[in-house]
Design a protein around this motif. Structure first.
Motif, PDB file in Angstrom:
ATOM      1  N   PHE A   3       0.919  -1.202   0.033  1.00  0.00           N
ATOM      2  CA  PHE A   3      -0.153   0.119  -0.063  1.00  0.00           C
ATOM      3  C   PHE A   3       0.753   1.075   0.067  1.00  0.00           C
ATOM      4  CE2 PHE A   3      -2.574  -3.435   2.068  1.00  0.00           C
ATOM      5  CZ  PHE A   3      -3.860  -3.250   1.186  1.00  0.00           C
ATOM      6  N   ASN A   4       0.391   2.343  -0.750  1.00  0.00           N
ATOM      7  CA  ASN A   4       1.080   3.733  -0.621  1.00  0.00           C
ATOM      8  C   ASN A   4       0.280   4.559   0.263  1.00  0.00           C
ATOM      9  OD1 ASN A   4       3.476   3.147  -2.594  1.00  0.00           O
ATOM     10  ND2 ASN A   4       1.885   3.072  -4.113  1.00  0.00           N
ATOM     11  N   GLU A  36      -0.296  16.837 -10.532  1.00  0.00           N
ATOM     12  CA  GLU A  36       1.085  17.284 -10.599  1.00  0.00           C
ATOM     13  C   GLU A  36       2.026  16.315 -10.215  1.00  0.00           C
ATOM     14  OE1 GLU A  36       3.320  21.216  -9.252  1.00  0.00           O
ATOM     15  OE2 GLU A  36       1.104  20.984  -8.737  1.00  0.00           O
ATOM     16  N   GLU A  37       1.770  15.564  -9.076  1.00  0.00           N
ATOM     17  CA  GLU A  37       2.630  14.531  -8.652  1.00  0.00           C
ATOM     18  C   GLU A  37       2.353  13.183  -9.051  1.00  0.00           C
ATOM     19  OE1 GLU A  37       3.333  15.192  -4.307  1.00  0.00           O
ATOM     20  OE2 GLU A  37       3.566  17.506  -4.456  1.00  0.00           O
ATOM     21  N   LEU A 155       3.901   5.221  -7.489  1.00  0.00           N
ATOM     22  CA  LEU A 155       4.357   5.934  -6.358  1.00  0.00           C
ATOM     23  C   LEU A 155       5.342   5.402  -5.443  1.00  0.00           C
ATOM     24  CD1 LEU A 155       0.986   7.396  -4.809  1.00  0.00           C
ATOM     25  CD2 LEU A 155       2.588   8.530  -6.540  1.00  0.00           C
ATOM     26  N   ASN A 156       6.233   5.740  -4.717  1.00  0.00           N
ATOM     27  CA  ASN A 156       7.333   5.318  -3.801  1.00  0.00           C
ATOM     28  C   ASN A 156       6.409   4.796  -2.517  1.00  0.00           C
ATOM     29  OD1 ASN A 156       9.401   5.687  -5.504  1.00  0.00           O
ATOM     30  ND2 ASN A 156       9.491   7.814  -4.758  1.00  0.00           N
ATOM     31  N   ASP A 157       7.200   3.955  -1.667  1.00  0.00           N
ATOM     32  CA  ASP A 157       6.394   3.649  -0.439  1.00  0.00           C
ATOM     33  C   ASP A 157       6.102   4.649   0.458  1.00  0.00           C
ATOM     34  OD1 ASP A 157       6.761   1.180  -1.365  1.00  0.00           O
ATOM     35  OD2 ASP A 157       8.667   0.628  -0.099  1.00  0.00           O
ATOM     36  N   ASP A 158       6.462   5.913   0.603  1.00  0.00           N
ATOM     37  CA  ASP A 158       6.213   7.130   1.112  1.00  0.00           C
ATOM     38  C   ASP A 158       5.161   7.628   0.499  1.00  0.00           C
ATOM     39  OD1 ASP A 158       7.664   8.139  -0.623  1.00  0.00           O
ATOM     40  OD2 ASP A 158       8.978   9.047   0.499  1.00  0.00           O
ATOM     41  N   GLY A 159       4.669   7.369  -0.561  1.00  0.00           N
ATOM     42  CA  GLY A 159       3.609   8.193  -1.095  1.00  0.00           C
ATOM     43  C   GLY A 159       4.104   9.318  -2.165  1.00  0.00           C
ATOM     44  N   THR A 160       5.460   9.457  -2.510  1.00  0.00           N
ATOM     45  CA  THR A 160       5.896  10.530  -3.316  1.00  0.00           C
ATOM     46  C   THR A 160       6.038  10.017  -4.676  1.00  0.00           C
ATOM     47  OG1 THR A 160       8.338   9.526  -2.588  1.00  0.00           O
ATOM     48  CG2 THR A 160       7.275  11.437  -1.527  1.00  0.00           C
ATOM     49  N   GLU A 161       5.996  10.684  -5.593  1.00  0.00           N
ATOM     50  CA  GLU A 161       6.155  10.268  -7.099  1.00  0.00           C
ATOM     51  C   GLU A 161       7.279   9.367  -7.477  1.00  0.00           C
ATOM     52  OE1 GLU A 161       5.991  12.145 -11.623  1.00  0.00           O
ATOM     53  OE2 GLU A 161       5.829  13.476  -9.948  1.00  0.00           O
ATOM     54  N   ASN A 162       7.191   8.155  -8.005  1.00  0.00           N
ATOM     55  CA  ASN A 162       8.387   7.590  -8.473  1.00  0.00           C
ATOM     56  C   ASN A 162       8.732   7.979  -9.862  1.00  0.00           C
ATOM     57  OD1 ASN A 162      10.006   5.554  -9.259  1.00  0.00           O
ATOM     58  ND2 ASN A 162       8.781   3.744  -8.998  1.00  0.00           N
ATOM     59  N   MET A 163       9.871   8.468  -9.732  1.00  0.00           N
ATOM     60  CA  MET A 163      10.319   9.235 -10.798  1.00  0.00           C
ATOM     61  C   MET A 163      10.809   8.173 -12.122  1.00  0.00           C
ATOM     62  SD  MET A 163       9.740  12.082 -10.177  1.00  0.00           S
ATOM     63  CE  MET A 163      10.078  13.048 -11.500  1.00  0.00           C
ATOM     64  N   LYS A 164      10.917   6.976 -11.827  1.00  0.00           N
ATOM     65  CA  LYS A 164      11.308   5.678 -12.748  1.00  0.00           C
ATOM     66  C   LYS A 164      10.551   4.549 -12.742  1.00  0.00           C
ATOM     67  CE  LYS A 164      16.208   7.319 -12.794  1.00  0.00           C
ATOM     68  NZ  LYS A 164      17.504   6.808 -12.806  1.00  0.00           N
TER      69      LYS A 164
END
Length: 210
Positions: A3-4, A36-37, A155-164
């Motif tokens: 879960f993110n 946006e994210e 998304l990354n595990d912390d909820g931020t956008e995964n750039m790759k």
């Protein structure tokens, strides 16, 4: 199951920005960012999970829309045709009934304003062999909804956008000679491109407060 966690911010109560790929970067990012994210579906899902009132309203609407079961009119059908329809309703894929799919699609439309159906074709690439409900948060699209990108790590595990992120590309429903496709069911909104927004968008500040 992963879960993110998506931070709930009052800045997210605005109409989301659908950020198109920058010129020359289409190979690296062919999809339009959903917010946006690139986290707007996850944001809406977080609201659904965190607000008891919002959850109960959406769930009640889903139940009223999907009803209790699926039936079909057998008038004019022979036994073979009835058996075919019944088999399709009972098992459009090995894991779900058609009613299961209807319930999930109804929930997605109420929660996100749209839904994705994953279509698998038979060996002749014409007849439909199976259909599945597809998790709305897992899919992104190009600008004109002719191609879709499926991933579990937007998304990354912390909820931020995964750039790759890594994704699988699937064409839109209606394209010929393909093994699979995505049917995007969208509620109509004037001048809305690429993605949907929910009907309750004006109430999001109140949901966040709740």
């Amino acid at each position: 199951m992963k879960f993110n966690a998506v931070p709930i911010k009052f800045s997210n109560d605005k109409i989301p920005v659908f950020a198109e790929p920058k010129k020359g970067q289409e190979d690296k990012q062919p999809y339009v960012k959903y917010g946006e994210e690139n986290n707007y579906p996850e944001f809406l899902n977080t609201l659904f999970s965190r607000s008891a009132k919002h959850n109960s309203i959406i769930t009640a609407k889903q139940l009223y829309i999907s009803g209790q079961k699926l039936e079909f009119n057998t008038d004019g059908l022979d036994e073979a045709q009835i058996a075919t329809f019944k088999a399709y309703i009972d098992s459009p894929n090995p894991y779900e009934s058609l009613y299961d799919i209807v319930k999930k699609v109804s929930l997605d439309i109420e929660l996100f304003g749209g839904a994705y159906i994953h279509v698998i074709y038979a060996k002749n690439k014409k007849d439909i062999a199976e259909i599945y409900h597809k998790d709305y948060t897992a899919v992104r699209s190009n600008k004109d909804n002719t191609e879709f990108y499926i991933s579990d790590n937007w998304l990354n595990d912390d909820g931020t956008e995964n750039m790759k992120p890594e994704w699988v590309t699937v064409p839109a429903y209606g394209k010929e000679n393909v093994k699979e496709s995505i049917l995007y069911v969208k509620e109509y909104r004037p001048n809305l491109k690429t993605y949907t927004i929910p009907g309750y968008i004006g109430a999001i500040p109140a949901i966040i407060t709740d």
